[in-house]
Scaffold this active site. Structure first.
Site, mmCIF file in Angstrom:
data_model
loop_
_atom_site.group_PDB
_atom_site.id
_atom_site.type_symbol
_atom_site.label_atom_id
_atom_site.label_comp_id
_atom_site.label_asym_id
_atom_site.label_seq_id
_atom_site.Cartn_x
_atom_site.Cartn_y
_atom_site.Cartn_z
ATOM 1 N N CYS A 154 0.868 -1.178 0.000
ATOM 2 C CA CYS A 154 0.000 0.000 0.000
ATOM 3 C C CYS A 154 0.903 1.226 0.000
ATOM 4 O O CYS A 154 1.576 1.515 0.993
ATOM 5 C CB CYS A 154 -0.924 0.000 1.214
ATOM 6 S SG CYS A 154 -1.965 1.481 1.304
ATOM 7 N N HIS B 52 -2.061 -4.996 -10.405
ATOM 8 C CA HIS B 52 -2.861 -3.907 -10.958
ATOM 9 C C HIS B 52 -3.140 -4.136 -12.432
ATOM 10 O O HIS B 52 -2.291 -4.650 -13.169
ATOM 11 C CB HIS B 52 -2.130 -2.569 -10.819
ATOM 12 C CG HIS B 52 -2.114 -2.036 -9.425
ATOM 13 N ND1 HIS B 52 -3.034 -1.122 -8.961
ATOM 14 C CD2 HIS B 52 -1.294 -2.308 -8.383
ATOM 15 C CE1 HIS B 52 -2.773 -0.849 -7.695
ATOM 16 N NE2 HIS B 52 -1.722 -1.557 -7.321
ATOM 17 N N GLU C 152 -10.123 -0.298 -5.655
ATOM 18 C CA GLU C 152 -9.086 -1.017 -4.931
ATOM 19 C C GLU C 152 -9.580 -2.374 -4.468
ATOM 20 O O GLU C 152 -10.667 -2.487 -3.890
ATOM 21 C CB GLU C 152 -8.615 -0.186 -3.741
ATOM 22 C CG GLU C 152 -7.365 -0.719 -3.083
ATOM 23 C CD GLU C 152 -6.740 0.275 -2.119
ATOM 24 O OE1 GLU C 152 -5.763 -0.122 -1.448
ATOM 25 O OE2 GLU C 152 -7.221 1.420 -2.025
ATOM 26 N N CYS D 21 -4.823 5.886 -4.220
ATOM 27 C CA CYS D 21 -4.153 4.589 -4.148
ATOM 28 C C CYS D 21 -2.733 4.788 -4.644
ATOM 29 O O CYS D 21 -2.516 5.028 -5.837
ATOM 30 C CB CYS D 21 -4.890 3.548 -4.994
ATOM 31 S SG CYS D 21 -4.088 1.920 -5.004
ATOM 32 N N GLY E 243 -1.611 2.146 -7.086
ATOM 33 C CA GLY E 243 -2.316 2.369 -8.350
ATOM 34 C C GLY E 243 -1.694 3.495 -9.150
ATOM 35 O O GLY E 243 -1.573 3.412 -10.383
#
Length: 267
Positions: A73, A150, A199, A208, A211
């Site tokens: 994260c 992703h 997410e 994010c 991301g």
């Protein structure tokens, strides 16, 4: 069993951070989900456990709001040096990360992205730069693993409502055996990309970090952008710099919101 926690946030992506270095805390899916519940718990997008590490300064464990433990994260990683008050080397399930305090936030070396289909992971082999797959009007995404998986669509005009409708369908598609974070990107300039993220295990989010990293990397890899790239998220901006063969560097804000005490046996 009382314990202290800190509420922290990066671009509105919010975390309950628990220092478990001296007082270990057993974390289960049910307990993490209960703490993250915004009605009956403390409330957060992710629960962060800071634990001892044999290979770094600390180990960071990350639990999404659904209680599932995940590998990485980016926004939470920027909070760790702020939480500890110093630059720090962090062990995560996605690899070792370096995080350095800056004015109002942190810069994180997120390591090198991975592109092999089985590193994403995907269910079967394909070109991850330009995937020959689609959902509704969305097609030919890119896939990147930046510590977690992703998929990135370059599609102008996507709204939060669009993302909320199609995001969970793509997240749970059998093509992604570990599920996937879904990014909807609009390239405004070579150095600026607007982004909405669905997410994995959380849903729509204001920001994010991973991301943003995955989207910048995918855009640079396709020749749509060049680093450093400003990624514009609903919660604010992140700056991502990457060139092929190098590590990803992510810079952005992080903030301490408040401290509290909780009885963990109630969760």
């Amino acid at each position: 069993m009382n314990g202290r926690f800190s509420k922290m946030q990066g671009l509105g992506n919010d975390f309950v951070v628990i220092d478990a270095r001296d007082a270990p805390l057993a974390m289960t899916t049910a307990r993490a989900r209960a703490i993250a519940d915004r009605h009956s718990g403390i409330g957060c997008d992710q629960l962060i456990l800071i634990e001892p590490s044999d290979v770094a300064d600390v180990r960071m464990r990350i639990f999404n709001a659904d209680g599932g433990e995940v590998e990485a994260c980016g926004n939470a990683t920027r909070c760790v040096p702020l939480f500890l008050g110093r630059d720090v080397r962090i062990e995560t399930a996605g690899g070792l990360l370096e995080a350095r305090l800056t004015d109002g936030g942190a810069t994180v070396d997120m390591g090198q992205p991975r592109f092999d289909w089985d590193a994403i992971p995907l269910a079967y082999a394909m070109d991850t730069r330009d995937m020959p797959v689609g959902w509704d009007h969305l097609d030919h995404p890119a896939a990147v693993n930046v510590g977690n998986p992703h998929v990135v669509f370059f599609q102008p005009g996507m709204t939060m409502d669009d993302a909320a409708r199609i995001g969970p369908v793509i997240e749970t598609d059998p093509l992604f055996p570990a599920r996937v974070n879904v990014n909807f990107a609009e390239v405004e300039r070579a150095d600026r990309i607007r982004l909405i993220v669905w997410e994995r295990g959380v849903g729509l989010t204001r920001a994010c970090g991973t991301g943003a990293c995955a989207t910048a990397v995918a855009a640079i890899r396709r020749g749509l952008a060049r680093g450093p790239v400003t990624i514009v998220l609903p919660g604010g901006d992140l700056v991502i710099d990457w060139s092929p063969g190098a590590s990803i560097r992510m810079s952005g804000p992080a903030a301490h919101v408040f401290d509290g005490t909780a009885d963990w046996t109630r969760f």
